[in-house]
Design a protein around this motif. Structure first.
Motif, short mmCIF file in Angstrom:
data_model
loop_
_atom_site.label_atom_id
_atom_site.label_comp_id
_atom_site.label_asym_id
_atom_site.label_seq_id
_atom_site.Cartn_x
_atom_site.Cartn_y
_atom_site.Cartn_z
N ARG A 498 15.13 45.42 -57.32
CA ARG A 498 13.90 45.95 -56.76
C ARG A 498 12.87 44.83 -56.66
O ARG A 498 12.90 43.87 -57.44
CB ARG A 498 13.30 47.08 -57.63
CG ARG A 498 14.14 48.34 -57.72
CD ARG A 498 14.07 49.13 -56.43
NE ARG A 498 14.79 50.40 -56.49
CZ ARG A 498 16.03 50.60 -56.07
NH1 ARG A 498 16.72 49.57 -55.59
NH2 ARG A 498 16.59 51.79 -56.13
N ASP A 517 11.68 49.60 -53.35
CA ASP A 517 13.06 49.67 -52.90
C ASP A 517 13.19 48.89 -51.60
O ASP A 517 12.64 49.29 -50.57
CB ASP A 517 13.45 51.14 -52.68
CG ASP A 517 14.91 51.31 -52.27
OD1 ASP A 517 15.58 50.28 -52.01
OD2 ASP A 517 15.37 52.46 -52.21
N ASP A 524 9.63 52.82 -55.36
CA ASP A 524 10.53 53.57 -56.22
C ASP A 524 9.80 54.03 -57.48
O ASP A 524 10.18 55.02 -58.11
CB ASP A 524 11.71 52.68 -56.59
CG ASP A 524 12.98 53.44 -56.88
OD1 ASP A 524 13.16 54.51 -56.27
OD2 ASP A 524 13.79 52.97 -57.70
#
Length: 532
Positions: A498, A517, A524
């Protein structure tokens, strides 16, 4: 000219410092005394020792406040001569005066469009990197694959279209292997600068490197939000979608948390210095790293893969072949990275103060280990860490800790010996010190595990230590054991890469953590955290 970043449009003429203060609603703290931060117990320090580039032969030059440059060695980078100075053209002197002291005394406004100069990736194949950012200085590094004198230019925006304020315009000379490591002094605190290396006539260059940016550290009295991008565990060769998505965000600096490269295959072979250099060239010539590092300066620590996987190398070895391989790996690291240390006097741990907002404490959690003695970090490093935690005047103490210190779930105990938990005496010593001195707002950032998580250090407990947070990231490699990171201790946990952007906001006493993301570009995880 405007720079587009996700969620923002930052006018160059405004300057990023002003933009961030306005967008965050922060107090406009414009005091900016220009004294260098060099007190090892008063914050804002670089306590690393050893000459820049160490034994690897990196060309180390210094640019003083007069923009003179000359060859020199040592850590200060201020012993250069006055040759090679220039202003890039005639114009108006614009040196700043703040807090009773002057910075940029030789700055001059000139007509110059650096973006119009063609980039030459044959001569300048690698990323440009800025590091060791202090209120009035910075270190710049790159590789130049062409012999002869080149030109370093550092500037900031002008309010006049087509002009820039040229702060440094001076000669640089790569060493025999093409390395350049330059320390620049005489800058202004908390200021965004652009820079690049140029070929041809100094007043009419014909080619250039990638253009980079950096921000100098805040003045000691400044208090404003500070945003960092976290990176770790980037396998060799790319691509790295997490770096791509972070490059479109705003960040004041990169915190490079180790495993920046994977040299395992190199170590398994002859592992000459040139072998390690070649792998670094592969890594830092990738467009993802070139863009990511061009966006801001960085502070870096290492983990195991800068040499090789921890399971392949005994930290206490006496094998002369393995020792030589390790030394070659360390030389290759220091000659390219903007870090003011090197062999034989390696001392990676140091700290950097950004005003009253945060002190960035860089640890070496790999190469001082003595497993047979239960030593994870040396007594000297432990004393340094305690001193900075106790005596830092900053709101946040941000600890760059390459391997997590969190009390991990039971499944992870199969590798307990490779992290703080495998050295319980020193971990307990640190826990007791923080609790006994009631030290608040210590935030740990780490990599190594190939996961991303936000967790409290302990699964339960109401003391200061147990309620501290650790933010772990991976920007490349992944780990299927990420599914174990759940429950009340873990506010977030995944085993995939990420982007990670963290803002330390002393005005709201909160740390805003975002995990992005890369596949969809959305968040996220997006949450403001506070410590009890």
């Amino acid at each position: 000219m405007q720079e587009e970043r996700k969620g923002t449009t930052i006018p160059r003429a405004m300057g990023r410092r002003t933009f961030v203060r306005l967008s965050a609603g922060a107090l406009a703290t414009l005091t900016a005394a220009c004294g260098d931060d060099a007190n090892p117990t008063g914050g804002g320090t670089d306590t690393g020792t050893g000459g820049s580039g160490g034994a690897s032969g990196t060309a180390s030059t210094g640019v003083g406040s007069t923009t003179g440059m000359g060859s020199g060695t040592g850590t200060s980078g201020t012993t250069g001569g006055t040759t090679g100075s220039g202003d890039g053209g005639s114009g108006t002197t614009t040196g700043g005066t703040t807090g009773g002291a002057s910075c940029e005394p030789d700055a001059v406004e000139v007509t110059f469009d650096p973006d119009a100069v063609p980039e030459d990736e044959t001569v300048y194949p690698l990323a440009v990197m800025a590091g060791e950012m202090k209120p009035t200085s910075v270190m710049l590094t790159t590789i130049i694959d062409e012999p002869g004198t080149k030109r370093l230019k550092i500037w900031r925006p002008s309010e006049t279209a087509g002009n820039v304020v040229m702060v440094v315009d001076a000669d640089v000379e790569p060493d025999a292997d093409g390395y350049v490591k330059v320390t620049v002094d005489g800058l202004c605190p908390g200021t965004w600068y652009r820079y690049g290396f140029f070929s041809g006539d100094p007043d009419a260059p014909t080619a250039r490197s990638t253009l980079g940016e950096f921000r100098t550290a805040l003045d000691d009295e400044d208090l404003e939000p500070l945003t960092v991008a976290l990176s770790a565990c980037t396998f060799t060769g790319g691509p790295w979608p997490a770096l791509q998505v972070m490059s479109d965000e705003y960040y004041d600096m990169v915190l490079q948390l180790g495993d920046q490269i994977y040299n395992d295959d190199v170590f398994d072979g002859p592992a000459t210095l040139q072998d390690f250099r070649n792998n670094w060239r592969l890594q830092l010539s990738h467009p993802d790293y070139k863009k990511f590092y061009s966006r801001a300066g960085l502070y870096a620590t290492w983990d195991d893969h800068e040499v090789t996987d921890n399971g392949k190398f005994n930290r206490e070895t006496t094998d002369p072949v393995d020792i030589q391989k390790r030394d070659n790996a360390l030389d290759a690291f220091f000659e390219i990275m903007p870090i003011d240390s090197g062999r034989p006097n390696v001392r990676l741990w140091r700290s950097f103060r950004w005003g009253k907002t945060a002190e960035i404490i860089v640890l070496d959690c790999r190469y001082e280990r003595k497993p047979s003695q239960g030593i994870y970090i040396s007594p000297e490093q432990m004393a340094f860490l305690k001193d900075r935690l106790l005596n830092s005047p900053c709101h946040f103490k941000v600890v760059m800790n390459s391997v997590p210190i969190t009390n991990m779930p039971l499944l992870w105990d199969v590798a307990e010996g490779d992290r703080w938990e495998g050295y319980p005496a020193q971990r307990d010593e640190l826990r007791d010190f923080i609790n006994q001195n009631d030290i608040r707002n210590v935030w740990w950032v780490s990599g190594d595990f190939h996961v991303c998580f936000v967790a409290k250090l302990e699964p339960d407990g109401n003391d200061r230590w147990s309620n501290q947070y650790e933010i772990a990231c991976t920007a490349g490699n992944e780990n299927p054991a990420g599914w174990t990171l759940f429950g009340s201790q873990f506010d977030y946990g995944v085993g995939t890469y990420r982007g990670c952007i963290v803002t330390f906001d002393p005005l709201s006493d909160a740390v805003h953590v975002r995990f992005i993301d890369p596949d969809g570009g959305g968040d996220d995880y997006n949450k403001a955290l506070t410590q009890l």
